[in-house]
Each structure stands twice: as C-alpha cells, then as structure tokens.
Design a protein around this motif. Structure first.
Motif, PDB file in Angstrom:
ATOM      1  N   UNK A   1       0.796  -1.219   0.000  1.00 49.97           N
ATOM      2  CA  UNK A   1       0.000   0.000   0.000  1.00 49.97           C
ATOM      3  C   UNK A   1       0.832   1.274   0.000  1.00 49.97           C
ATOM      4  N   UNK A   2       2.036   1.226   0.518  1.00 48.92           N
ATOM      5  CA  UNK A   2       2.860   2.424   0.534  1.00 48.92           C
ATOM      6  C   UNK A   2       2.356   3.487   1.467  1.00 48.92           C
ATOM      7  N   UNK A   3       2.058   3.142   2.702  1.00 47.59           N
ATOM      8  CA  UNK A   3       1.626   4.090   3.725  1.00 47.59           C
ATOM      9  C   UNK A   3       0.211   4.602   3.522  1.00 47.59           C
TER      10      UNK A   3
ATOM     11  N   UNK B   1      -1.543   9.350  -6.603  1.00 50.37           N
ATOM     12  CA  UNK B   1      -2.312   8.119  -6.730  1.00 50.37           C
ATOM     13  C   UNK B   1      -3.176   8.209  -7.981  1.00 50.37           C
ATOM     14  N   UNK B   2      -3.188   7.129  -8.761  1.00 46.63           N
ATOM     15  CA  UNK B   2      -3.974   7.103  -9.996  1.00 46.63           C
ATOM     16  C   UNK B   2      -4.664   5.755 -10.131  1.00 46.63           C
ATOM     17  N   UNK B   3      -5.869   5.782 -10.702  1.00 40.66           N
ATOM     18  CA  UNK B   3      -6.631   4.555 -10.915  1.00 40.66           C
ATOM     19  C   UNK B   3      -7.436   4.672 -12.199  1.00 40.66           C
TER      20      UNK B   3
ATOM     21  N   UNK C   1     -14.411  -6.900 -16.481  1.00 42.68           N
ATOM     22  CA  UNK C   1     -13.998  -5.832 -15.578  1.00 42.68           C
ATOM     23  C   UNK C   1     -12.472  -5.816 -15.502  1.00 42.68           C
ATOM     24  N   UNK C   2     -11.881  -4.623 -15.517  1.00 43.16           N
ATOM     25  CA  UNK C   2     -10.431  -4.498 -15.443  1.00 43.16           C
ATOM     26  C   UNK C   2     -10.076  -3.226 -14.691  1.00 43.16           C
ATOM     27  N   UNK C   3      -8.855  -3.174 -14.187  1.00 37.30           N
ATOM     28  CA  UNK C   3      -8.437  -2.002 -13.440  1.00 37.30           C
ATOM     29  C   UNK C   3      -6.931  -1.857 -13.416  1.00 37.30           C
ATOM     30  N   UNK C   4      -6.495  -0.631 -13.154  1.00 40.10           N
ATOM     31  CA  UNK C   4      -5.074  -0.304 -13.047  1.00 40.10           C
ATOM     32  C   UNK C   4      -4.901   0.666 -11.895  1.00 40.10           C
ATOM     33  N   UNK C   5      -3.872   0.458 -11.082  1.00 43.43           N
ATOM     34  CA  UNK C   5      -3.586   1.354  -9.978  1.00 43.43           C
ATOM     35  C   UNK C   5      -2.119   1.711  -9.925  1.00 43.43           C
ATOM     36  N   UNK C   6      -1.836   2.981  -9.611  1.00 45.07           N
ATOM     37  CA  UNK C   6      -0.453   3.452  -9.492  1.00 45.07           C
ATOM     38  C   UNK C   6      -0.363   4.367  -8.281  1.00 45.07           C
ATOM     39  N   UNK C   7       0.753   4.250  -7.547  1.00 44.33           N
ATOM     40  CA  UNK C   7       0.938   5.056  -6.354  1.00 44.33           C
ATOM     41  C   UNK C   7       2.417   5.373  -6.186  1.00 44.33           C
ATOM     42  N   UNK C   8       2.706   6.629  -5.804  1.00 36.73           N
ATOM     43  CA  UNK C   8       4.098   7.027  -5.541  1.00 36.73           C
ATOM     44  C   UNK C   8       4.129   7.934  -4.328  1.00 36.73           C
ATOM     45  N   UNK C   9       5.033   7.621  -3.395  1.00 39.80           N
ATOM     46  CA  UNK C   9       5.246   8.443  -2.204  1.00 39.80           C
ATOM     47  C   UNK C   9       6.697   8.310  -1.789  1.00 39.80           C
ATOM     48  N   UNK C  10       7.466   9.377  -1.950  1.00 37.50           N
ATOM     49  CA  UNK C  10       8.880   9.315  -1.638  1.00 37.50           C
ATOM     50  C   UNK C  10       9.576   8.264  -2.480  1.00 37.50           C
TER      51      UNK C  10
ATOM     52  N   UNK D   1       3.636  -4.789  -9.001  1.00 36.05           N
ATOM     53  CA  UNK D   1       5.084  -4.576  -8.965  1.00 36.05           C
ATOM     54  C   UNK D   1       5.342  -3.383  -8.057  1.00 36.05           C
ATOM     55  N   UNK D   2       6.157  -3.570  -7.018  1.00 34.59           N
ATOM     56  CA  UNK D   2       6.435  -2.504  -6.059  1.00 34.59           C
ATOM     57  C   UNK D   2       7.937  -2.271  -5.945  1.00 34.59           C
ATOM     58  N   UNK D   3       8.305  -1.037  -5.528  1.00 36.87           N
ATOM     59  CA  UNK D   3       9.708  -0.673  -5.383  1.00 36.87           C
ATOM     60  C   UNK D   3       9.862   0.244  -4.179  1.00 36.87           C
ATOM     61  N   UNK D   4      10.908   0.024  -3.385  1.00 39.59           N
ATOM     62  CA  UNK D   4      11.184   0.889  -2.237  1.00 39.59           C
ATOM     63  C   UNK D   4      12.671   0.806  -1.915  1.00 39.59           C
ATOM     64  N   UNK D   5      13.125   1.726  -1.052  1.00 34.42           N
ATOM     65  CA  UNK D   5      14.529   1.753  -0.650  1.00 34.42           C
ATOM     66  C   UNK D   5      14.680   1.119   0.722  1.00 34.42           C
ATOM     67  N   UNK D   6      15.558   0.146   0.823  1.00 32.11           N
ATOM     68  CA  UNK D   6      15.849  -0.531   2.079  1.00 32.11           C
ATOM     69  C   UNK D   6      17.357  -0.478   2.313  1.00 32.11           C
TER      70      UNK D   6
END
Length: 267
Positions: free
Chosen positions: A87-89, A124-126, A135-144, A168-173
């Motif tokens: 979810x990204x916060x 955030x985009x949907x 039925x179909x859907x697309x979701x995009x989210x970016x925070x930091x 597909x998700x990406x973050x810094x660890x």
C-alpha cells in the motif's frame, strides 16, 4: 462507522456534496484509526458533466481498483483482508483529485496528497473498466522512494466469477532500491443466495526469506441485497523474515490464521 453525507443541486448540471465518517470499535466505543474524530472519509466534492473535483480525505482509488475489487468474499475487510498488497503508507489525507466521467465503460481518478511537515507528497492514480461481464483495473501510487503499479482483471462466467491482480512494487531498504512482486487469484461460485469463495496470494522476497503466502476460504449467504451472514478461514504463511499480517503486534516469521463468522448489513 458513523457518518453524515449530503448533496445540493446548484443548477446547470452542477452538484456539490460532502461526506463525513467517524470510525469506532463496536465493543468498546473507542475511536479507531487514531484520535481524530472524522478519522475515515471527510471530503467535499463538486461534480457535473465534466466529472468531479474532490478535496479532503478518502481511501486511494488505486486500492479500490485492485485489491478491494478482487477481494469479493468480504471486500478486503477484517482479518481476511489482503495482507500482501503493497500500500505504501496508504496516503489518504489532504488530497485533491479529479474524477473523469464514465465513457465507454472507462472511468479514472487522479489525486495528489499535499506534502506537509514530515509527510511526503504522494500521487495516486486509478483506471477502471466495467462493461458487461468484463472488468479491469489499473492502480499506481508514488510516495517518496516507494512506488507501485498493479493491474487487475475479473470476468463473470454466469455463476462463476474469476479474478486476480499482479503488482510490482519498489522501495529503498538500507539505501538500496529493491523490487518485489505480489499476485492474487480469486474465485466465487454463486448458487441461489449462497456464495462460495476461494482466493490465494503470494508476495515474493524483497531481501532474504521475507516473502509470504495467503489462502482464504469463505462462504456468504445473502439474506437480502443489503444483509448477509458470512464465514471465512484465512491463513498467512510468512517465511522466516516475513512481516505480512492483517493485524498488528506480530513478529517477523510468525504465521497468522483466523476463523470468523458474522453478519453484515449495509445501511
């Protein structure tokens, strides 16, 4: 959930509306989601033939477009909620958004959350498509440093409904960018007023042995269009370093399971 909502016709095809919601624990009466009174939706909206503009607080459209849509057994609530989706916060406050009108089955939402204090600005985009049984859907989210995108599909084969998503998700660890994938498949079979549900999801490793799997089996009996009784069993199987849980206070590598029954009424 206790709420107030209303709308006013301004003429010329324009309408203004508001929505205020307070969440509380039914067993104790304590506010859920922090001490803020309007701790769920709290927004105002202007709508017309152009679509709608909304300001305030509400759940991200990318969430409703993907995991909530696929979680047919209980709409992603309770302990059977999707524990794997990234979810990204969950940025939901101080937002402004534009909602397009529905054209040819397509509708979309684009929102920006203000960056204030230590809170980073988020996007955030949907996009949703609903036409007949498809039925179909697309979701995009970016925070930091966090960003994710996911696609969802669902098709109704008469009494059998099949759906799923890939994320597909990406973050810094630890200063290093890491990518990981999450997927879920779900199915529902309807017989009269009964619904039989089965879904399974998997989150890949981010580092070492920190992935997880989740299986949910559920049954709903619809007493009416607004009232149902339900039961489900769900299990989250974490790897040794996995931290995927639908509830808090659990340790890495710990598995989770829940058996539940209840009744749900939508006012």
């Amino acid at each position: 959930r206790l709420g107030l909502k209303g709308s006013e016709d301004l003429g010329g095809g324009l309408k203004v509306s508001f929505n205020l919601e307070h969440g509380f624990e039914s067993d104790t009466g304590a506010a859920s989601g922090g001490t803020t009174f309007w701790n769920r939706q709290s927004n105002v909206e202007l709508s017309g033939s152009f679509g709608a503009v909304r300001l305030g607080k509400w759940f991200p459209g990318s969430y409703f477009a993907v995991p909530d849509y696929v979680s047919m057994h209980n709409h992603d609530t309770g302990t059977s909620s999707d524990a794997l989706y990234a979810y990204g916060d969950f940025p939901s406050s101080n937002k402004v958004a534009y909602f397009t009108p529905t054209v040819g089955g397509f509708s979309s939402e684009l929102s920006v959350t203000a960056g204030e204090g230590t809170t980073k600005r988020s996007l955030d985009a949907a996009v949703n498509y609903d036409m007949g049984p498809a039925h179909a859907g697309f979701g995009y989210q970016k925070k930091g440093d966090f960003n994710q995108f996911a696609v969802r599909g669902l098709y109704e084969f008469g009494p059998l409904v099949l759906g799923g998503y890939i994320q597909r998700a990406e973050n810094t660890f630890g200063g290093v960018k890491k990518n990981w994938n999450v997927w879920r498949a779900s199915g529902m079979y309807v017989v009269g007023q009964s619904e039989f549900h089965l879904n399974f999801g998997k989150a890949d490793n981010i580092n070492v042995n920190d992935g997880a799997k989740q299986l949910t089996v559920g049954y709903n009996y619809n007493l009416s269009k607004r009232t149902k009784v339900y039961g489900f069993w769900t299990k989250v199987d974490n790897q040794a370093a996995g931290t995927y849980f639908p509830v808090g206070g659990m340790k890495a590598g710990q598995d989770f399971s829940s058996l539940a029954a209840g009744i749900r009424h939508n006012f």
